[in-house]
Design an enzyme around this catalytic site. Structure first.
Site, PDB file in Angstrom:
ATOM      1  N   THR A 131       0.819  -1.212   0.000  1.00 14.14           N
ATOM      2  CA  THR A 131       0.000   0.000   0.000  1.00 14.14           C
ATOM      3  C   THR A 131       0.855   1.266   0.000  1.00 14.14           C
ATOM      4  O   THR A 131       1.989   1.251   0.495  1.00 14.14           O
ATOM      5  CB  THR A 131      -0.897  -0.008   1.260  1.00 14.14           C
ATOM      6  OG1 THR A 131      -1.459   1.289   1.435  1.00 14.14           O
ATOM      7  CG2 THR A 131      -0.108  -0.327   2.527  1.00 14.14           C
ATOM      8  N   LYS A 160       2.376  -3.204   7.266  1.00 12.49           N
ATOM      9  CA  LYS A 160       2.649  -3.390   5.833  1.00 12.49           C
ATOM     10  C   LYS A 160       4.078  -2.946   5.509  1.00 12.49           C
ATOM     11  O   LYS A 160       4.771  -3.581   4.723  1.00 12.49           O
ATOM     12  CB  LYS A 160       1.642  -2.603   4.973  1.00 12.49           C
ATOM     13  CG  LYS A 160       0.227  -3.137   4.989  1.00 12.49           C
ATOM     14  CD  LYS A 160       0.076  -4.539   4.406  1.00 12.49           C
ATOM     15  CE  LYS A 160       0.261  -4.606   2.914  1.00 12.49           C
ATOM     16  NZ  LYS A 160      -0.098  -5.963   2.377  1.00 12.49           N
TER      17      LYS A 160
HETATM   18  P1  NAD Z   1      -9.384  -7.530   2.158  1.00 11.97           P
HETATM   19  O1  NAD Z   1      -9.361  -7.262   3.628  1.00 11.97           O
HETATM   20  O2  NAD Z   1     -10.622  -7.274   1.393  1.00 11.97           O
HETATM   21  O3  NAD Z   1      -8.984  -9.049   1.889  1.00 11.97           O
HETATM   22  C1  NAD Z   1      -7.965  -9.690   2.602  1.00 11.97           C
HETATM   23  C2  NAD Z   1      -8.098 -11.189   2.364  1.00 11.97           C
HETATM   24  O4  NAD Z   1      -7.025 -11.838   3.070  1.00 11.97           O
HETATM   25  C3  NAD Z   1      -9.409 -11.775   2.901  1.00 11.97           C
HETATM   26  O5  NAD Z   1      -9.943 -12.680   1.951  1.00 11.97           O
HETATM   27  C4  NAD Z   1      -8.994 -12.503   4.172  1.00 11.97           C
HETATM   28  O6  NAD Z   1      -9.818 -13.624   4.470  1.00 11.97           O
HETATM   29  C5  NAD Z   1      -7.574 -12.929   3.817  1.00 11.97           C
HETATM   30  N1  NAD Z   1      -6.750 -13.111   5.022  1.00 11.97           N
HETATM   31  C6  NAD Z   1      -6.625 -12.238   6.070  1.00 11.97           C
HETATM   32  N2  NAD Z   1      -5.811 -12.766   6.991  1.00 11.97           N
HETATM   33  C7  NAD Z   1      -5.400 -13.973   6.516  1.00 11.97           C
HETATM   34  C8  NAD Z   1      -4.539 -14.980   7.010  1.00 11.97           C
HETATM   35  N3  NAD Z   1      -3.917 -14.841   8.193  1.00 11.97           N
HETATM   36  N4  NAD Z   1      -4.328 -16.082   6.255  1.00 11.97           N
HETATM   37  C9  NAD Z   1      -4.942 -16.228   5.062  1.00 11.97           C
HETATM   38  N5  NAD Z   1      -5.782 -15.313   4.544  1.00 11.97           N
HETATM   39  C10 NAD Z   1      -6.001 -14.198   5.264  1.00 11.97           C
HETATM   40  O7  NAD Z   1      -8.142  -6.693   1.580  1.00 11.97           O
HETATM   41  P2  NAD Z   1      -7.971  -5.969   0.171  1.00 11.97           P
HETATM   42  O8  NAD Z   1      -8.520  -4.610   0.272  1.00 11.97           O
HETATM   43  O9  NAD Z   1      -8.426  -6.889  -0.906  1.00 11.97           O
HETATM   44  O10 NAD Z   1      -6.393  -5.843   0.124  1.00 11.97           O
HETATM   45  C11 NAD Z   1      -5.589  -6.888  -0.418  1.00 11.97           C
HETATM   46  C12 NAD Z   1      -4.130  -6.481  -0.328  1.00 11.97           C
HETATM   47  O11 NAD Z   1      -3.909  -5.263  -1.029  1.00 11.97           O
HETATM   48  C13 NAD Z   1      -3.668  -6.239   1.117  1.00 11.97           C
HETATM   49  O12 NAD Z   1      -2.368  -6.748   1.249  1.00 11.97           O
HETATM   50  C14 NAD Z   1      -3.666  -4.722   1.250  1.00 11.97           C
HETATM   51  O13 NAD Z   1      -2.703  -4.293   2.175  1.00 11.97           O
HETATM   52  C15 NAD Z   1      -3.310  -4.301  -0.173  1.00 11.97           C
HETATM   53  N6  NAD Z   1      -3.845  -2.982  -0.585  1.00 11.97           N
HETATM   54  C16 NAD Z   1      -5.171  -2.674  -0.417  1.00 11.97           C
HETATM   55  C17 NAD Z   1      -5.645  -1.443  -0.854  1.00 11.97           C
HETATM   56  C18 NAD Z   1      -7.109  -1.077  -0.711  1.00 11.97           C
HETATM   57  O14 NAD Z   1      -7.466   0.090  -0.986  1.00 11.97           O
HETATM   58  N7  NAD Z   1      -7.992  -1.975  -0.352  1.00 11.97           N
HETATM   59  C19 NAD Z   1      -4.784  -0.529  -1.447  1.00 11.97           C
HETATM   60  C20 NAD Z   1      -3.435  -0.890  -1.602  1.00 11.97           C
HETATM   61  C21 NAD Z   1      -2.984  -2.124  -1.179  1.00 11.97           C
END
Ligand code: NAD
Ligand code: TYD
Length: 348
Positions: A131, A160
């Site tokens: 992120t 992160k």
């Molecule tokens: P989200 O919270 O919607 O999904 C996270 C997923 O990871 C879920 O399906 C959850 O069940 C799974 N998970 C969580 N803990 C776990 C564990 N210990 N073992 C296995 N699975 C596990 O998140 P998102 O918004 O889809 O983000 C995905 C990635 O992208 C993350 O790494 C986040 O830091 C990064 N990111 C998100 C954004 C955003 O705006 N949403 C922006 C930049 C980067």
């Protein structure tokens, strides 16, 4: 046939990435490892259930034995790591969960990958999806680029940032071939309604107040999730190993302006009088440590890999609202149970 592991594929961004890869790359078998936390939902991937090149693995990335077992069994050639605890407000309520999944979980995956391939890294890649929040907060001007020093302010961004450092350290220390991308705020279908846009869509549908933190003058750079999935595909295939790519929408909005735009679109979709949704806006106590502004300089991925966002914000928001209207069952299911407790704790 290559075996590719995608972690967190049942979540918001992960489900779009899994779908892109399963439908596009028939020479890959895609394994989706997810522990199905409150944010993970297999409903997000219903259309892929019977695809031959897709398999769901139910497990936790912090479970070392299980992770080592599946790496041994499926010999993953590549990893796209998205699994994380991802919500800043929850990280303020419970930082330890974030350290466990985001830091320890990432190290467990790195170790398993190293154990499997450290004698021959050729053709192998570990792609860590991160992120822009690791860079901290900008003032009124400037942009984050790939050289901006890390300066995280929330337990989420600190976890992160730490995981990014571990990935880079495994590259320096063991030669593990990695890629990292740092992306701005995503929005779109399948996002859990604790993040600003889906939360406010749901609240307008339910005629509940719209809790704007502080004075609402915080700025984020918004990117449609399918554009992020395209960027992830490009970086995974064309990115240069040991490099970082910043991904952003070239689309900065102050929260209050975004909320007003959303209200305007919702009035039209709900066939109600102009200004009805705006009446729900309520300024509430600010988030502690609230970062003032994020904005990404996405020129590196634009120039080197030819990526730029395809969907404009108005189009993307409109499609997102339509998706939540068309998937009211999905919304109802995820906002029952535990969500109600979280909502009460967070918004009193
Ligand atoms: P989200 O919270 O919607 O999904 C996270 C997923 O990871 C879920 O399906 C959850 O069940 C799974 N998970 C969580 N803990 C776990 C564990 N210990 N073992 C296995 N699975 C596990 O998140 P998102 O918004 O889809 O983000 C995905 C990635 O992208 C993350 O790494 C986040 O830091 C990064 N990111 C998100 C954004 C955003 O705006 N949403 C922006 C930049 C980067
Ligand atoms: P969020 O979607 O939680 O993403 P992030 O904190 O990762 O940027 O929040 C986006 C912005 O909206 C952020 O400045 C906090 C603000 N916000 C509110 O004003 N009210 C809310 O209820 C939420 C969830 C967020």
């Amino acid at each position: 046939m290559k075996n590719i592991l995608i972690t967190g594929g049942a979540g918001f961004i992960g489900s779009h990435v899994v779908r892109t890869f399963v439908n596009k790359y028939h020479n890959y078998k895609i394994y989706n490892l997810d522990s199905l936390t409150y944010a993970g939902n297999l409903e997000n991937l219903k259309d892929l259930e019977n695809k031959k090149n897709y398999k769901f693995l139910y497990g936790n990335i912090t479970n070392e034995n299980y992770v080592n077992e599946i790496f041994k069994k499926y010999q993953f050639d590549g990893v796209i790591h998205l699994a994380a605890e991802s919500h800043v407000d929850r990280s303020i309520l419970n930082p330890l969960d974030f350290a466990k999944t985001n830091i320890l979980g990432t190290i467990v995956l790195l170790n398993a990958f190293k154990l499997l391939w450290s004698n021959n890294w050729k053709g192998k890649k570990f792609y860590h999806v991160s992120t822009d929040e690791v860079y901290g907060s900008l003032g009124d001007s400037g942009l984050f680029n790939e050289k901006t020093p890390y300066d995280p302010n929330s337990p989420y961004s600190a976890s992160k940032a730490s995981s990014d450092h571990f990935v880079r350290a495994y590259g320096e220390t063991y030669g593990l071939p990695y890629l990292i991308s740092n992306c701005s705020n995503n929005y779109g279908p399948n996002q859990f309604p604790e993040k600003l846009i889906p939360l406010f869509i749901n609240n307008i549908i339910e005629n509940k107040f719209l809790p704007v933190y502080g004075d609402g003058n915080y700025t984020r750079d918004w990117l449609y999730v399918k554009d992020h999935a395209i960027a992830i595909d490009l970086i995974f295939h064309k990115g240069i190993k040991y490099e970082t790519y910043n991904v952003g929408g070239f689309n900065e909005y102050k929260n209050i302006d975004l909320v007003k735009l959303l209200c305007k679109l919702m009035d039209v979709k709900l066939n109600q009088k102009k200004g009805e949704s705006e009446k729900l806006i309520t300024y509430v106590k600010d988030r502690p440590g609230h970062d003032l502004r994020y904005a990404i300089d996405a020129n590196k991925i634009n120039i080197n890999l030819g990526w730029s966002p395809l969907v404009t914000f108005e189009e993307g928001l409109s499609q997102t609202i339509d998706w939540y209207f068309d998937n009211s069952e999905w919304l109802k299911n995820v906002t029952s149970g535990e969500y109600q407790n979280y909502y009460k704790t967070q918004y009193n």
